[in-house]
Design an enzyme around this catalytic site. Structure first.
Site, PDB file in Angstrom:
ATOM      1  N   LYS A  13       7.175 -43.357  15.613  1.00  0.00           N
ATOM      2  CA  LYS A  13       6.243 -42.256  15.925  1.00  0.00           C
ATOM      3  C   LYS A  13       5.038 -42.770  16.732  1.00  0.00           C
ATOM      4  CE  LYS A  13       5.442 -41.320  11.582  1.00  0.00           C
ATOM      5  NZ  LYS A  13       6.235 -42.420  10.980  1.00  0.00           N
ATOM      6  N   ARG A  88       1.765 -34.109   6.660  1.00  0.00           N
ATOM      7  CA  ARG A  88       2.696 -34.994   5.974  1.00  0.00           C
ATOM      8  C   ARG A  88       3.081 -34.450   4.599  1.00  0.00           C
ATOM      9  NH1 ARG A  88       1.860 -40.647   8.305  1.00  0.00           N
ATOM     10  NH2 ARG A  88       2.720 -42.060   6.785  1.00  0.00           N
ATOM     11  N   ARG A 133       0.391 -55.933   8.471  1.00  0.00           N
ATOM     12  CA  ARG A 133      -0.195 -54.709   7.924  1.00  0.00           C
ATOM     13  C   ARG A 133      -0.037 -54.729   6.408  1.00  0.00           C
ATOM     14  NH1 ARG A 133       1.240 -48.856  10.561  1.00  0.00           N
ATOM     15  NH2 ARG A 133       1.703 -48.227   8.426  1.00  0.00           N
TER      16      ARG A 133
HETATM   17  P1  AP5 Z   1       6.030 -47.551  15.058  1.00  0.00           P
HETATM   18  O1  AP5 Z   1       5.965 -46.891  16.382  1.00  0.00           O
HETATM   19  O2  AP5 Z   1       4.788 -48.153  14.506  1.00  0.00           O
HETATM   20  O3  AP5 Z   1       6.649 -46.539  13.976  1.00  0.00           O
HETATM   21  P2  AP5 Z   1       5.935 -45.457  13.088  1.00  0.00           P
HETATM   22  O4  AP5 Z   1       6.934 -44.367  12.876  1.00  0.00           O
HETATM   23  O5  AP5 Z   1       4.618 -45.068  13.685  1.00  0.00           O
HETATM   24  O6  AP5 Z   1       5.764 -46.309  11.764  1.00  0.00           O
HETATM   25  P3  AP5 Z   1       4.526 -46.521  10.810  1.00  0.00           P
HETATM   26  O7  AP5 Z   1       4.975 -47.512   9.787  1.00  0.00           O
HETATM   27  O8  AP5 Z   1       3.289 -46.846  11.569  1.00  0.00           O
HETATM   28  O9  AP5 Z   1       4.434 -45.072  10.215  1.00  0.00           O
HETATM   29  P4  AP5 Z   1       3.868 -44.604   8.896  1.00  0.00           P
HETATM   30  O10 AP5 Z   1       4.089 -43.163   9.026  1.00  0.00           O
HETATM   31  O11 AP5 Z   1       4.391 -45.229   7.662  1.00  0.00           O
HETATM   32  O12 AP5 Z   1       2.361 -45.155   8.960  1.00  0.00           O
HETATM   33  P5  AP5 Z   1       0.968 -44.431   9.258  1.00  0.00           P
HETATM   34  O13 AP5 Z   1       0.147 -45.414   9.972  1.00  0.00           O
HETATM   35  O14 AP5 Z   1       1.151 -43.090   9.828  1.00  0.00           O
HETATM   36  O15 AP5 Z   1       7.206 -48.631  15.105  1.00  0.00           O
HETATM   37  C1  AP5 Z   1       7.468 -49.480  14.014  1.00  0.00           C
HETATM   38  C2  AP5 Z   1       8.000 -50.834  14.553  1.00  0.00           C
HETATM   39  O16 AP5 Z   1       9.247 -50.607  15.212  1.00  0.00           O
HETATM   40  C3  AP5 Z   1       7.079 -51.466  15.609  1.00  0.00           C
HETATM   41  O17 AP5 Z   1       7.118 -52.854  15.462  1.00  0.00           O
HETATM   42  C4  AP5 Z   1       7.699 -51.025  16.945  1.00  0.00           C
HETATM   43  O18 AP5 Z   1       7.431 -51.917  17.978  1.00  0.00           O
HETATM   44  C5  AP5 Z   1       9.180 -50.976  16.589  1.00  0.00           C
HETATM   45  N1  AP5 Z   1       9.933 -49.963  17.341  1.00  0.00           N
HETATM   46  C6  AP5 Z   1       9.526 -48.722  17.717  1.00  0.00           C
HETATM   47  N2  AP5 Z   1      10.518 -48.081  18.358  1.00  0.00           N
HETATM   48  C7  AP5 Z   1      11.582 -48.913  18.393  1.00  0.00           C
HETATM   49  C8  AP5 Z   1      12.913 -48.817  18.915  1.00  0.00           C
HETATM   50  N3  AP5 Z   1      13.345 -47.712  19.548  1.00  0.00           N
HETATM   51  N4  AP5 Z   1      13.747 -49.869  18.743  1.00  0.00           N
HETATM   52  C9  AP5 Z   1      13.322 -51.009  18.098  1.00  0.00           C
HETATM   53  N5  AP5 Z   1      12.076 -51.176  17.592  1.00  0.00           N
HETATM   54  C10 AP5 Z   1      11.197 -50.131  17.730  1.00  0.00           C
HETATM   55  O19 AP5 Z   1       0.400 -44.219   7.755  1.00  0.00           O
HETATM   56  C11 AP5 Z   1       0.013 -45.317   6.967  1.00  0.00           C
HETATM   57  C12 AP5 Z   1      -0.562 -44.794   5.660  1.00  0.00           C
HETATM   58  O20 AP5 Z   1      -1.740 -43.991   5.929  1.00  0.00           O
HETATM   59  C13 AP5 Z   1       0.345 -43.878   4.839  1.00  0.00           C
HETATM   60  O21 AP5 Z   1       1.245 -44.617   4.020  1.00  0.00           O
HETATM   61  C14 AP5 Z   1      -0.692 -43.106   4.017  1.00  0.00           C
HETATM   62  O22 AP5 Z   1      -1.194 -43.879   2.958  1.00  0.00           O
HETATM   63  C15 AP5 Z   1      -1.822 -42.892   5.017  1.00  0.00           C
HETATM   64  N6  AP5 Z   1      -1.671 -41.638   5.779  1.00  0.00           N
HETATM   65  C16 AP5 Z   1      -1.452 -41.510   7.110  1.00  0.00           C
HETATM   66  N7  AP5 Z   1      -1.363 -40.214   7.449  1.00  0.00           N
HETATM   67  C17 AP5 Z   1      -1.522 -39.507   6.291  1.00  0.00           C
HETATM   68  C18 AP5 Z   1      -1.504 -38.114   5.986  1.00  0.00           C
HETATM   69  N8  AP5 Z   1      -1.308 -37.174   6.938  1.00  0.00           N
HETATM   70  N9  AP5 Z   1      -1.678 -37.750   4.698  1.00  0.00           N
HETATM   71  C19 AP5 Z   1      -1.905 -38.665   3.719  1.00  0.00           C
HETATM   72  N10 AP5 Z   1      -1.914 -40.000   3.943  1.00  0.00           N
HETATM   73  C20 AP5 Z   1      -1.731 -40.419   5.229  1.00  0.00           C
END
Ligand code: AP5
Length: 209
Positions: A13, A88, A133
């Site tokens: 994402k 979410r 992270r």
């Molecule tokens: P990446 O692009 O970072 O994937 P992502 O889907 O963004 O994964 P995240 O782990 O960042 O998402 P998340 O939803 O768990 O975390 P968030 O920060 O939102 O890619 C991941 C890896 O894969 C990278 O190394 C990339 O290079 C690689 N990659 C990408 N595409 C690829 C491909 N096609 N092929 C191969 N490799 C690839 O949330 C973190 C925390 O914040 C949550 O757990 C929660 O505690 C809090 N939080 C955030 N939003 C909310 C909300 N709305 N409500 C409540 N809590 C929230």
């Protein structure tokens, strides 16, 4: 254009949100990044959020909703946004919907990133080695996947019922996935412009949940 991205941790994402924002000149609003910024700055919100984030749990709805609203207004005035990681939960989705409807700025499309668990685990293990992270440990990643399944996955049905859900195959080269997304968004944009108002979210109204 107002687009939101739903998908499990590691689905890509963040990677694709940046590319969509650049390609369509939109603001990227990433709640995970905003929360990590609050944690790094040691704010009150950051202190509360850190406990939830380190466990892999979601930060309480009211805090995230409050944090996100002003940014959505600003971004909308500047041409639109791509939301990465918000809404979410069903409570966040309903709050966002009612709030946006009252201002005449409903979401245009929800992109749902489809991907197998094995691929997610491999990607996040790779990122853990490079970026350290705090929530990328194996145990926390597994918990984040459960949280996704229980609390966020229901949004797929929610947006499908609203008629604005588009599945995206999130496996394969990053460029190829971007191309698929850009084509989908260009098509939607052209259709909306030629048809005048074509907003399923309007038609269904707030009771269609
Ligand atoms: P990446 O692009 O970072 O994937 P992502 O889907 O963004 O994964 P995240 O782990 O960042 O998402 P998340 O939803 O768990 O975390 P968030 O920060 O939102 O890619 C991941 C890896 O894969 C990278 O190394 C990339 O290079 C690689 N990659 C990408 N595409 C690829 C491909 N096609 N092929 C191969 N490799 C690839 O949330 C973190 C925390 O914040 C949550 O757990 C929660 O505690 C809090 N939080 C955030 N939003 C909310 C909300 N709305 N409500 C409540 N809590 C929230």
């Amino acid at each position: 254009m107002r687009v939101l991205l739903i998908g499990p941790p590691g689905a890509g994402k963040g990677t694709q949100a940046s590319r969509i924002a650049d390609h369509f000149d939109l603001a990227r609003i990433a709640t995970g990044d905003l929360l990590r910024e609050q944690v790094a700055n040691g704010t009150e919100l950051g202190k509360v959020a850190k406990e939830y984030m380190d466990r892999g749990d979601l930060v309480p709805d009211d805090l995230v909703i409050e944090m996100t609203r002003d940014r959505m207004v600003e971004a909308n005035e500047e041409g639109g946004y791509v939301l990465d990681g918000y809404p979410r939960t069903l409570a966040q989705a309903e709050a966002a919907y009612r709030w946006a409807l009252a201002r005449g700025i409903p979401f245009d499309l929800t992109l749902y990133f489809e991907i197998e668990e094995q691929e997610l685990l491999a990607r996040l293990a790779g990122r853990a080695r490079e970026e350290h992270r705090s929530d990328d440990t194996e145990e926390t990643v597994r918990h984040r996947l459960e949280v996704f399944a229980n609390q966020t996955r229901p949004l797929v049905d929610y947006y499908q019922r609203r008629g604005i859900l588009v599945p995206i195959n999130a496996v394969g080269p990053i460029d190829a996935i971007s191309e698929e997304i850009f084509a989908t968004l260009h098509w939607h944009k052209a259709r909306t412009m030629s048809a005048g108002v074509n907003r399923p979210e309007w038609v269904l109204g707030p009771t269609a949940t």
